[in-house]
Motif scaffolding. Structure first.
Motif, PDB file in Angstrom:
ATOM      1  N   TRP A 101       5.285  -2.060   1.103  1.00 42.17           N
ATOM      2  CA  TRP A 101       5.492  -1.129  -0.012  1.00 42.17           C
ATOM      3  C   TRP A 101       4.215  -0.345  -0.261  1.00 42.17           C
ATOM      4  CZ3 TRP A 101       9.982   0.205  -1.883  1.00 42.17           C
ATOM      5  CH2 TRP A 101      10.027   1.000  -3.039  1.00 42.17           C
ATOM      6  N   PRO A 102       4.312   0.991  -0.374  1.00 42.19           N
ATOM      7  CA  PRO A 102       3.093   1.779  -0.605  1.00 42.19           C
ATOM      8  C   PRO A 102       2.515   1.498  -1.993  1.00 42.19           C
ATOM      9  CG  PRO A 102       5.030   3.188  -0.737  1.00 42.19           C
ATOM     10  CD  PRO A 102       5.511   1.821  -0.316  1.00 42.19           C
ATOM     11  N   ILE A 103       1.254   1.181  -2.040  1.00 44.66           N
ATOM     12  CA  ILE A 103       0.634   0.803  -3.316  1.00 44.66           C
ATOM     13  C   ILE A 103      -0.202   1.922  -3.912  1.00 44.66           C
ATOM     14  CG2 ILE A 103       0.619  -1.666  -2.869  1.00 44.66           C
ATOM     15  CD1 ILE A 103      -2.294  -1.367  -1.961  1.00 44.66           C
ATOM     16  N   SER A 104      -0.545   2.894  -3.100  1.00 43.96           N
ATOM     17  CA  SER A 104      -1.405   3.962  -3.589  1.00 43.96           C
ATOM     18  C   SER A 104      -0.563   5.107  -4.159  1.00 43.96           C
ATOM     19  CB  SER A 104      -2.277   4.473  -2.439  1.00 43.96           C
ATOM     20  OG  SER A 104      -3.118   5.505  -2.888  1.00 43.96           O
ATOM     21  N   GLY A 105      -0.564   5.228  -5.467  1.00 44.28           N
ATOM     22  CA  GLY A 105       0.101   6.352  -6.112  1.00 44.28           C
ATOM     23  C   GLY A 105       1.591   6.214  -6.334  1.00 44.28           C
TER      24      GLY A 105
END
Length: 160
Positions: free
Chosen positions: A33-37
């Motif tokens: 899961w993308p955590i940045s932004g």
């Protein structure tokens, strides 16, 4: 309105190595899961059938889960999202594995507008960022990272 939306990435790793990315979703070791932004994916308990959660305004329940292979989330919100999204892994041969995300739903009521005007664009950008993260984790490199369109950047300014 019927919606089928697929994102996939073939990775140079065996199914077992890519499958653990699914198993770690929303946990401390989440590498998919993308955590940045982006809003984090969270559940009321560990990843298992019946867990309730979501990310940002998108809510769902874990409807099916086969460790290392597949997880399906049934939408409970926003209003008008009638369907599911899922991550699966598929042996692509020659020691490679395809990590796939499928969203299948009927957009009803307000979702007939919110999906094509906003959610779709944000969903696509989020998924590509997640697949980038998976590729970087598996290979240690990312030669061509996904880029957000101007429209996605505009939507994100309104989303806060």
């Amino acid at each position: 309105m019927a919606v089928i939306n697929i994102h996939s990435r073939t990775l140079p790793a065996p199914l077992s190595q890519v499958g653990v990315l699914i198993d770690a979703l929303a946990g401390n070791g989440d590498r998919l899961w993308p955590i940045s932004g982006w809003p984090p994916m969270r559940f009321d308990r560990c990843l298992e059938v019946g867990a309730v959660g979501g990310h940002g305004p998108v809510r769902y329940t874990v409807e099916g889960y086969q460790p290392g292979r597949w997880v399906r989330f049934r939408f409970t919100g926003p209003r008008g999202f009638d369907g599911f999204h899922e991550f699966t892994v598929h042996d692509a041969g020659d020691g490679t594995t395809t990590l796939r995300h499928l969203l299948a739903m009927h957009a009803r009521g307000p979702a007939r507008l919110t999906w094509p005007l906003a959610y779709r664009w944000l969903h696509d950008a989020l998924l590509e960022d997640g697949l980038d993260r998976a590729q970087r984790d598996i290979t240690g490199q990312l030669p061509r990272p996904a880029r957000w369109s101007r429209y996605v950047r505009l939507l994100r300014t309104f989303a806060g």
